[in-house]
Structure formats: C-alpha cells, structure tokens
Motif scaffolding. Structure first.
Motif: not given
Length: 257
Positions: A87-94, A222-230
């Motif tokens: 979801v974050v990779r497609k729509d961003g953190i929001l 997982s949150i740390q890696n998501i915020l890094k854009g992994q």
C-alpha cells in the motif's frame, strides 16, 4: 481465549481433588485455620515484597495473558505488514490511514507513521513501548514466582505451629487431631497454591512475554523498512527469520502489485 491453559489448570485441580476424595470426604481436607495461615501469610508476604497496585495489575495481566488474550501468529503479521508495504509503495504513507488492525501495537505504529513523525521518532517510540511491555510482564512474573516461593514456606510455618500446639496438648487426646490437621494440611495448601497455580502462571507469563516481544520486534522491524521504502518482497524475506522455515508465508505474500 487460551483454552489449553484453562484445561491444564482445571485438569490439575480435578486430578488432585479426585485423589484426595478417593478414600476420604472433602471435609477431611478442609481446615479453616490452616487455610487462613497459608492464604493470609502468603498475601502478607506478597504485600511486603510488592506494592498493592503492582500485585493487582499483575493479577489482571496474568488473567488476560493466560486465559483471554491470544497473540497474533508471526506468519499472519508478516502477511499483514507485507500488504502494508505494498500500500505504501503504491499510495504513499498516507495510504495506511484507512487500514484497521486488531493488533494494538501495529495500530500505534501505523498512527505514528500517518501523523508524519520522523523515522527516528517512530523507532524510538516503538522501542520504548517494547521495553515498558517487557517490564510489565517481568514484574508480573516476579509476583507469581514470589507467591510460588512464599506459599510452601508459609505452609511449613503452619506445620510448625500445628506441631507446637500438638506437643503442648499431649495430655489432652482430643486436641491432638486438630493440631495435627493444621500441621499437615498447611503444607498441602502451600504446595497446592505454588505448584498448581502460582508457578505455572509465572511460566505462562514468561512465555507470553517472549512471544509478545517477538511480535513487537517483527512489527518494529517491518515499520522501519517500510519507512525506508524497502521493496515489499524484501521486507517479507527479512521478516521470515521470525518464524520457523516450515511456517513461513509463501513468497507471494510480499510480492508487489
């Protein structure tokens, strides 16, 4: 509900009671003075060791952890955070704003991310939450291990009281029986409380603390890696180390859409 804990506790109590009643009545094993010595003495010692709010919160935590609360399986969490990464990779953190989860720790992490806090602050806040949760479990475990240690000791104290009473009244045969009952039954009560209730609950709290810490570390990683854009697939592969090889989710769980 953790049904196995309840089954184990009930089964242990029932087996002991059946053995006690095999050749005797229930009244044979009921001695109010002896029970008062063990329960009152154990409670008093526990209050000496710990503050009353600590004891009360430990009992609430033990009941919740042992009987009512079931932890998420890491495999399910990996699938869920894999979906979040996509979801974050497609729509961003929001894009996480509309995601609801039953896991309170994961929901807190999502809220911190959506509110726009820096990765460093999110990491620090989650680490603090993990540390405080560990501390609560550790204190609760210490309370029940303390009860497990105190109950048999108070039972032995009651045994000595009963023996002294018996030796002081040897000239009165009618008083020997009640004094001997206190001497023997207090030891029984102390062992019963320690071995069937307090120590098993302490072990259960230790196990639940380890499981919850593992889940929290999985979510924080997982949150740390998501915020890094992994990449979601890479995140899933990283998190797979939290479960045994035979329980790891399929590779499709972390693939991109």
């Amino acid at each position: 509900m953790d049904i196995l804990t309840l089954v184990g506790l009930v089964a242990g109590v029932v087996i002991v009671i059946i053995a006690m009643l095999a050749n005797a009545s229930a009244l044979t094993f009921l001695n109010l003075p002896g029970l008062a010595i063990v329960l009152g003495g154990t409670f008093a010692v526990t209050l000496i060791k710990f503050r009353l709010p600590t004891v009360a919160s430990s009992f609430r935590l033990a009941i919740r952890a042992a009987f009512t609360e079931r932890l998420d399986h890491p495999r399910d969490l990996i699938r869920e955070v894999g979906e979040l990464a996509r979801v974050v990779r497609k729509d961003g953190i929001l894009g996480l704003e509309s995601h609801d989860t039953d896991n309170a720790f994961l929901q807190k992490a999502i809220n911190l991310c959506v509110d726009g806090h820096s990765p460093e602050m999110v990491e620090e806040t989650l680490a603090q939450e993990i540390e405080l949760t560990d501390e609560r479990y550790e204190v609760a475990e210490r309370v029940f291990r303390g009860i497990g240690e105190s109950a048999p000791a108070i039972g032995m104290l009651g045994t000595l009281v009963g023996l002294v009473q018996m030796l002081n009244t040897l000239d009165d045969p009618s008083s020997i029986g009640p004094a001997m009952a206190i001497a023997l039954l207090t030891t029984l009560y102390g062992a019963f409380i320690a071995q069937l209730i307090a120590l098993p609950l302490a072990d259960k709290l230790q196990l639940k603390a380890e499981d919850e810490r593992r889940n929290h570390m999985l979510i924080a990683t997982s949150i740390q890696n998501i915020l890094k854009g992994q990449n979601p697939r890479v995140i899933t592969e990283i998190l797979s180390s939290f479960v045994s090889p035979d329980q790891r989710p399929s590779p499709q769980a972390g693939q991109e859409v």
